[in-house]
Design a protein around this motif. Structure first.
Motif, PDB file in Angstrom:
ATOM      1  N   ASP A  80      16.611   9.833   6.965  1.00 30.88           N
ATOM      2  CA  ASP A  80      16.378  10.020   8.395  1.00 30.88           C
ATOM      3  C   ASP A  80      15.452  11.204   8.649  1.00 30.88           C
ATOM      4  O   ASP A  80      14.570  11.136   9.504  1.00 30.88           O
ATOM      5  N   GLU A  81      15.604  12.299   7.883  1.00 27.08           N
ATOM      6  CA  GLU A  81      14.693  13.436   8.022  1.00 27.08           C
ATOM      7  C   GLU A  81      13.288  13.055   7.580  1.00 27.08           C
ATOM      8  O   GLU A  81      12.296  13.452   8.195  1.00 27.08           O
ATOM      9  N   ALA A  82      13.196  12.273   6.507  1.00 27.39           N
ATOM     10  CA  ALA A  82      11.893  11.818   6.027  1.00 27.39           C
ATOM     11  C   ALA A  82      11.212  10.973   7.101  1.00 27.39           C
ATOM     12  O   ALA A  82      10.024  11.172   7.397  1.00 27.39           O
ATOM     13  N   ARG A  83      11.959  10.050   7.681  1.00 23.54           N
ATOM     14  CA  ARG A  83      11.382   9.186   8.723  1.00 23.54           C
ATOM     15  C   ARG A  83      10.899  10.024   9.905  1.00 23.54           C
ATOM     16  O   ARG A  83       9.829   9.779  10.457  1.00 23.54           O
ATOM     17  N   GLU A 104       8.677   2.340   7.665  1.00 28.35           N
ATOM     18  CA  GLU A 104       9.452   1.111   7.485  1.00 28.35           C
ATOM     19  C   GLU A 104      10.361   1.212   6.261  1.00 28.35           C
ATOM     20  O   GLU A 104      11.513   0.765   6.291  1.00 28.35           O
ATOM     21  N   GLU A 105       9.846   1.811   5.203  1.00 29.79           N
ATOM     22  CA  GLU A 105      10.652   1.999   3.994  1.00 29.79           C
ATOM     23  C   GLU A 105      11.864   2.891   4.287  1.00 29.79           C
ATOM     24  O   GLU A 105      12.970   2.612   3.834  1.00 29.79           O
ATOM     25  N   MET A 106      11.662   3.954   5.074  1.00 33.29           N
ATOM     26  CA  MET A 106      12.769   4.864   5.395  1.00 33.29           C
ATOM     27  C   MET A 106      13.797   4.172   6.280  1.00 33.29           C
ATOM     28  O   MET A 106      14.994   4.367   6.106  1.00 33.29           O
ATOM     29  N   GLU A 110      17.626   3.809   5.224  1.00 33.50           N
ATOM     30  CA  GLU A 110      18.699   4.264   6.107  1.00 33.50           C
ATOM     31  C   GLU A 110      19.749   3.162   6.275  1.00 33.50           C
ATOM     32  O   GLU A 110      20.951   3.430   6.242  1.00 33.50           O
ATOM     33  N   LYS A 111      19.297   1.923   6.453  1.00 32.98           N
ATOM     34  CA  LYS A 111      20.226   0.792   6.600  1.00 32.98           C
ATOM     35  C   LYS A 111      21.047   0.601   5.330  1.00 32.98           C
ATOM     36  O   LYS A 111      22.251   0.376   5.393  1.00 32.98           O
ATOM     37  N   LYS A 112      20.388   0.690   4.177  1.00 35.52           N
ATOM     38  CA  LYS A 112      21.106   0.550   2.905  1.00 35.52           C
ATOM     39  C   LYS A 112      22.152   1.640   2.747  1.00 35.52           C
ATOM     40  O   LYS A 112      23.255   1.388   2.267  1.00 35.52           O
ATOM     41  N   ALA A 113      21.816   2.848   3.135  1.00 32.63           N
ATOM     42  CA  ALA A 113      22.736   3.975   2.985  1.00 32.63           C
ATOM     43  C   ALA A 113      23.949   3.825   3.896  1.00 32.63           C
ATOM     44  O   ALA A 113      25.040   4.306   3.569  1.00 32.63           O
TER      45      ALA A 113
END
Length: 119
Positions: A80-83, A104-106, A110-113
């Motif tokens: 989330d910080e990266a995004r 989009e990757e972040m 986030e969803k996976k986490a």
């Protein structure tokens, strides 16, 4: 030194450069960001994050520093910080296709986490 993958000596050289003109915030911001990249290449993510935060503090308009901090957060698993940092880059460089992919990757990470592992 950096181009020769001699990151430890590059860190020392960048640190020495900071002494040349301690009042030049823009120059020092760039040097500290480069030193952060050396720490990142050596796997010292905590030191890298500390340096990149200092770089941003010296020059809040240094877009490359936000991109590098996003990469550090990504490596730390703080998606989330990266995004958030990638979004800042996107506002400054709206045509940057690399950063759009990273956002989009972040979001995906986030969803996976957030998914629960029941095993």
């Amino acid at each position: 030194m950096f181009k020769n993958n001699d990151y430890a000596n590059a860190i020392d050289a960048y640190t020495s450069l900071l002494e040349l003109d301690p009042d030049n915030k823009e120059f020092n911001s760039t040097i500290i960001a480069n030193r952060a990249l050396c720490h990142q290449k050596l796997g010292k993510l905590t030191e890298a994050l500390k340096d990149i935060n200092q770089s941003i503090k010296l020059n809040e308009n240094y877009v490359k520093a936000y991109l590098r901090r996003g990469h550090i957060y990504k490596a730390l698993g703080s998606f989330d910080e990266a995004r958030y940092d990638y979004e800042r880059v996107k506002t400054k460089e709206p045509h940057n296709t690399e950063v759009r992919k990273l956002i989009e990757e972040m979001k995906s990470e986030e969803k996976k986490a957030k998914k629960k592992d029941y095993y």
